[in-house]
Design an enzyme around this catalytic site. Structure first.
Site, PDB file in Angstrom:
ATOM      1  N   LYS A  87      71.557  23.847  -2.989  1.00  0.00           N
ATOM      2  CA  LYS A  87      71.595  25.281  -2.682  1.00  0.00           C
ATOM      3  C   LYS A  87      70.183  25.820  -2.489  1.00  0.00           C
ATOM      4  CE  LYS A  87      76.004  25.929  -5.007  1.00  0.00           C
ATOM      5  NZ  LYS A  87      76.708  26.194  -6.257  1.00  0.00           N
TER       6      LYS A  87
ATOM      7  N   GLN B 156      75.894  28.616 -12.401  1.00  0.00           N
ATOM      8  CA  GLN B 156      76.573  27.360 -12.075  1.00  0.00           C
ATOM      9  C   GLN B 156      77.601  27.028 -13.160  1.00  0.00           C
ATOM     10  OE1 GLN B 156      75.980  25.551  -9.111  1.00  0.00           O
ATOM     11  NE2 GLN B 156      77.803  24.473  -9.787  1.00  0.00           N
TER      12      GLN B 156
ATOM     13  N   ASP C 199      78.788  34.925  -5.550  1.00  0.00           N
ATOM     14  CA  ASP C 199      79.912  33.997  -5.637  1.00  0.00           C
ATOM     15  C   ASP C 199      81.247  34.735  -5.479  1.00  0.00           C
ATOM     16  OD1 ASP C 199      79.268  31.311  -5.826  1.00  0.00           O
ATOM     17  OD2 ASP C 199      78.670  31.456  -7.930  1.00  0.00           O
TER      18      ASP C 199
END
Ligand code: NDP
Length: 283
Positions: free
Chosen positions: A53, A97, A120
């Protein structure tokens, strides 16, 4: 034989578009889109995801930073960091994460992320906007799936869409996106009986289960569009999806491979959301 939906190719197009958007924003304002990735503990898979990422951010001209915390980090310490990032003007997207260690309440942490930086799309506020049909941040994997269907000009309106899997990060949001695009949507899960009768109705079949080769050829209608979200590793460590690619690709009209299908799109849409967030912060 099915046409392969090439997630890498679609991703390249989207990432080029994002890089242009970043350039434009930098030219018009003094804002560089910034992503903060928070990683707790030592999960090798998570470390690879975060590294990829960050690499993608750098390639798109974005700023990124990584906060790598030890597994023994307390919930409060993590909440303090999230709070600091919520208030950091250089950060437009915060990515926590998953999975988090067991002693940390995942829901509490995800809800602590500002809905304005929730790239997200996991915060209930953003989930609500998505359900309402006015999304701000669409969670990345479902968004990537829609982008792939659009890229290949696959018609959604009036189609029977079946999603197998009802998770908050894939199954539920992708079903909403397909519904808003006028598909007739069915969600299957572990209690659906008989599942194959449901999957055989699908013009568009999305498999988000987490079981290697679960969707077999006899579960798929001739000519279906098959999207394989699954990421599974076999005994030799090789990546496989949830779909028996060999058999299903003989019946489907389109199919996504694993790897090289949905995976690259997920990262692209994370960058997309971070850019959108940075643009919104400039207004
Ligand atoms: P979850 O484990 O949260 O959800 C799995 C879903 O599959 C559940 O709804 C479960 O049903 C259903 N399921 C499990 N077993 C069966 C069965 N025998 N029959 C029917 N349904 C079943 O997984 P995620 O949604 O988080 O992820 C799914 C897969 O996608 C994983 O392989 C994951 O690694 C991958 N993934 C890939 C991404 C990418 O970027 N390509 C991003 C995110 C995930 P029930 O609810 O009844 O238990």
């Amino acid at each position: 034989m099915a046409e392969i939906i090439d997630g890498k190719k679609v991703s390249e197009h989207i990432r080029a578009e994002i890089a242009q958007g970043v350039e434009k924003l930098k030219g018009e304002t003094d804002i560089t889109p910034g992503l903060a990735a928070v990683l707790v503990g030592e999960d090798p898979a998570s470390e690879i995801y975060v590294r990829n990422k960050r690499k993608a951010c750098a390639n798109a001209g974005m700023y990124s930073e990584e906060h790598k915390l030890p597994a023994k980090t307390t919930e409060q310490e993590l909440l303090n960091l999230v709070d600091r990032l919520n208030n950091d003007p250089n950060i437009h997207g915060i990515l926590v994460q998953l999975p988090l260690p067991d002693h940390i309440d995942e829901t509490k942490v995800l809800r602590a992320v500002s809905p304005l930086k929730d790239v997200d799309g996991f915060h209930p506020y953003n989930v609500g906007l998505l359900v309402e049909g006015n999304p701000r941040f669409i969670s990345c994997t479902p968004h990537g799936i829609i982008k792939m269907l659009e890229f290949y000009n696959i018609d959604i309106t009036g189609k029977e869409a079946v999603i197998v899997g009802r998770s908050n990060i894939v199954g539920k949001p992708v079903s909403m996106l397909l519904l808003h695009r006028h598909a007739t949507v069915t969600i299957g899960h572990s209690r659906t009986k008989p599942l194959d009768e449901v999957t055989k109705r699908a013009d568009i079949l999305v498999a988000a289960i987490g079981r290697a080769n679960f969707i077999t050829g006899d579960m798929v209608k001739e000519g279906a569009v098959v999207i394989d979200v699954g990421i599974n590793r076999n005994e030799e460590g090789k990546l496989t999806g949830d779909v028996d690619f060999e058999a299903v690709s003989k019946k489907a009209s389109y199919i996504t491979p694993v790897p090289g299908g949905v995976g690259p799109m997920t990262i692209s849409m994370l960058l997309w959301n971070t850019l959108e967030s940075a643009k919104a912060s400039s207004k």
